[in-house]
Design a protein around this motif. Structure first.
Motif, PDB file in Angstrom:
ATOM      1  N   ARG A  33       0.823  -1.210   0.000  1.00  0.00           N
ATOM      2  CA  ARG A  33       0.000   0.000   0.000  1.00  0.00           C
ATOM      3  C   ARG A  33       0.859   1.263   0.000  1.00  0.00           C
ATOM      4  O   ARG A  33       0.836   2.049  -0.933  1.00  0.00           O
ATOM      5  N   LYS A  34       1.629   1.439   1.061  1.00  0.00           N
ATOM      6  CA  LYS A  34       2.380   2.682   1.231  1.00  0.00           C
ATOM      7  C   LYS A  34       3.512   2.806   0.215  1.00  0.00           C
ATOM      8  O   LYS A  34       3.652   3.834  -0.459  1.00  0.00           O
ATOM      9  N   PHE A  35       4.352   1.775   0.112  1.00  0.00           N
ATOM     10  CA  PHE A  35       5.441   1.808  -0.861  1.00  0.00           C
ATOM     11  C   PHE A  35       4.888   1.897  -2.282  1.00  0.00           C
ATOM     12  O   PHE A  35       5.404   2.643  -3.121  1.00  0.00           O
ATOM     13  N   GLN A  36       3.842   1.142  -2.559  1.00  0.00           N
ATOM     14  CA  GLN A  36       3.218   1.182  -3.881  1.00  0.00           C
ATOM     15  C   GLN A  36       2.741   2.586  -4.230  1.00  0.00           C
ATOM     16  O   GLN A  36       2.996   3.094  -5.326  1.00  0.00           O
ATOM     17  N   GLN A  37       2.080   3.235  -3.294  1.00  0.00           N
ATOM     18  CA  GLN A  37       1.543   4.565  -3.551  1.00  0.00           C
ATOM     19  C   GLN A  37       2.635   5.623  -3.648  1.00  0.00           C
ATOM     20  O   GLN A  37       2.572   6.511  -4.504  1.00  0.00           O
ATOM     21  N   GLU A  38       3.645   5.519  -2.796  1.00  0.00           N
ATOM     22  CA  GLU A  38       4.638   6.579  -2.690  1.00  0.00           C
ATOM     23  C   GLU A  38       5.845   6.400  -3.610  1.00  0.00           C
ATOM     24  O   GLU A  38       6.521   7.371  -3.933  1.00  0.00           O
ATOM     25  N   VAL A  39       6.121   5.152  -4.026  1.00  0.00           N
ATOM     26  CA  VAL A  39       7.324   4.892  -4.816  1.00  0.00           C
ATOM     27  C   VAL A  39       7.027   4.141  -6.109  1.00  0.00           C
ATOM     28  O   VAL A  39       7.299   4.633  -7.208  1.00  0.00           O
ATOM     29  N   THR A  40       6.474   2.934  -5.981  1.00  0.00           N
ATOM     30  CA  THR A  40       6.306   2.081  -7.160  1.00  0.00           C
ATOM     31  C   THR A  40       5.428   2.734  -8.215  1.00  0.00           C
ATOM     32  O   THR A  40       5.812   2.828  -9.391  1.00  0.00           O
ATOM     33  N   HIS A  41       4.251   3.183  -7.819  1.00  0.00           N
ATOM     34  CA  HIS A  41       3.325   3.744  -8.812  1.00  0.00           C
ATOM     35  C   HIS A  41       3.887   4.984  -9.507  1.00  0.00           C
ATOM     36  O   HIS A  41       3.857   5.060 -10.753  1.00  0.00           O
TER      37      HIS A  41
ATOM     38  N   ASP B 294       9.424 -10.058   3.431  1.00  0.00           N
ATOM     39  CA  ASP B 294      10.636  -9.867   2.633  1.00  0.00           C
ATOM     40  C   ASP B 294      10.343 -10.019   1.146  1.00  0.00           C
ATOM     41  O   ASP B 294      10.835  -9.245   0.320  1.00  0.00           O
ATOM     42  N   ILE B 295       9.540 -11.011   0.802  1.00  0.00           N
ATOM     43  CA  ILE B 295       9.208 -11.251  -0.598  1.00  0.00           C
ATOM     44  C   ILE B 295       8.433 -10.072  -1.172  1.00  0.00           C
ATOM     45  O   ILE B 295       8.682  -9.632  -2.297  1.00  0.00           O
ATOM     46  N   THR B 296       7.500  -9.535  -0.391  1.00  0.00           N
ATOM     47  CA  THR B 296       6.701  -8.406  -0.869  1.00  0.00           C
ATOM     48  C   THR B 296       7.570  -7.183  -1.098  1.00  0.00           C
ATOM     49  O   THR B 296       7.488  -6.522  -2.149  1.00  0.00           O
ATOM     50  N   ALA B 297       8.413  -6.865  -0.126  1.00  0.00           N
ATOM     51  CA  ALA B 297       9.306  -5.717  -0.275  1.00  0.00           C
ATOM     52  C   ALA B 297      10.233  -5.898  -1.474  1.00  0.00           C
ATOM     53  O   ALA B 297      10.444  -4.964  -2.267  1.00  0.00           O
ATOM     54  N   ALA B 298      10.782  -7.090  -1.615  1.00  0.00           N
ATOM     55  CA  ALA B 298      11.717  -7.354  -2.713  1.00  0.00           C
ATOM     56  C   ALA B 298      11.025  -7.305  -4.071  1.00  0.00           C
ATOM     57  O   ALA B 298      11.634  -6.901  -5.069  1.00  0.00           O
ATOM     58  N   ALA B 299       9.750  -7.706  -4.120  1.00  0.00           N
ATOM     59  CA  ALA B 299       9.011  -7.654  -5.384  1.00  0.00           C
ATOM     60  C   ALA B 299       8.897  -6.216  -5.876  1.00  0.00           C
ATOM     61  O   ALA B 299       9.120  -5.923  -7.060  1.00  0.00           O
ATOM     62  N   HIS B 300       8.564  -5.305  -4.965  1.00  0.00           N
ATOM     63  CA  HIS B 300       8.473  -3.896  -5.343  1.00  0.00           C
ATOM     64  C   HIS B 300       9.842  -3.330  -5.695  1.00  0.00           C
ATOM     65  O   HIS B 300      10.008  -2.662  -6.728  1.00  0.00           O
TER      66      HIS B 300
END
Length: 222
Positions: free
Chosen positions: A100-108, A163-169
């Motif tokens: 949610r947070k990383f996706q919104q603030e960085v990945t997207h 760890d897997i989720t963070a690494a995927a992003h």
């Protein structure tokens, strides 16, 4: 036959691919773009989003976290959620943080501007959003540093779905060369450990059409 509908630009599909690899489950992968919503794909997932997993018995599963929880409960030989209730809660909290947070603030911001627009042949990247993603990622890498200074892995003593989720992003951001690893050596050391696992090899070998990754992307030691 197990089938996974995925796309290179989806960190959520990357997460499921890593979980399938870590659990050593055979799967046939099919590329599916979220923006190409065919009637056939919409029949599988009315939301029109990847990932979608079809199990050998015909069960259709949508949403990355739903898929991961199903795989965790069904294929227990390689657990990715801790046994203790507090550590399971902490793992799920961190999964939500990155999805949610990383996706919104960085990945997207970074992926939509630097990869999505390029693949769709649209407008050039908006430098304002690129700056937002590049600025925000420092906060998240600092948080990974804080966690790994106190724990072996993000959620505790063993590698988990967190760890897997963070690494995927991060793998997707690393593909476009926008992870400032040199500024965050502890986060880099953590990523090297998970990047070196066999489940990561298919991702590291992949090349997104028209976009070459930096030389360090597939280098296990950077």
């Amino acid at each position: 036959m197990r089938i996974l509908y995925h796309h290179w630009l989806s960190p959520f599909a990357r997460k499921v691919r890593l979980v399938l690899g870590e659990k050593r489950l055979d799967v046939t992968e099919t590329l599916q773009a979220d923006w190409d919503r065919s009637d056939q794909f919409l029949a599988l997932n009315p939301a029109g989003e990847v990932p979608v997993l079809i199990e050998p018995n015909g069960l259709v599963l949508c949403d990355s976290q739903t898929i991961c929880e199903y795989l965790e409960e069904t294929y227990t030989e390689v657990p990715l959620l801790p046994r203790s209730v507090p550590e399971r809660a902490e793992t799920r909290r961190l999964v939500a943080w990155f999805d949610r947070k990383f996706q919104q603030e960085v990945t997207h911001p970074l992926v939509s501007e630097k990869l999505m627009k390029r693949m769709l042949g649209g407008d050039p990247p908006d430098s304002r959003w690129v700056r937002v993603g590049r600025t925000n990622i420092h906060t998240h890498l600092a948080y990974i540093t804080w966690l790994t200074e106190r724990r072996k892995w993000l959620a505790g003593g063993a590698m988990t779905l967190a760890d897997i989720t963070a690494a995927a992003h991060l793998s997707l951001i690393d593909y476009i060369g926008d992870v400032p690893w040199d500024d965050h050596p502890f986060a880099k050391d953590w990523y090297v450990r998970i990047k070196s696992r066999p489940c990561f090899r298919p991702l590291l070998k992949e090349v997104i059409p028209g976009v070459l990754p930096p030389k360090h992307y597939a280098d296990l030691d950077f």
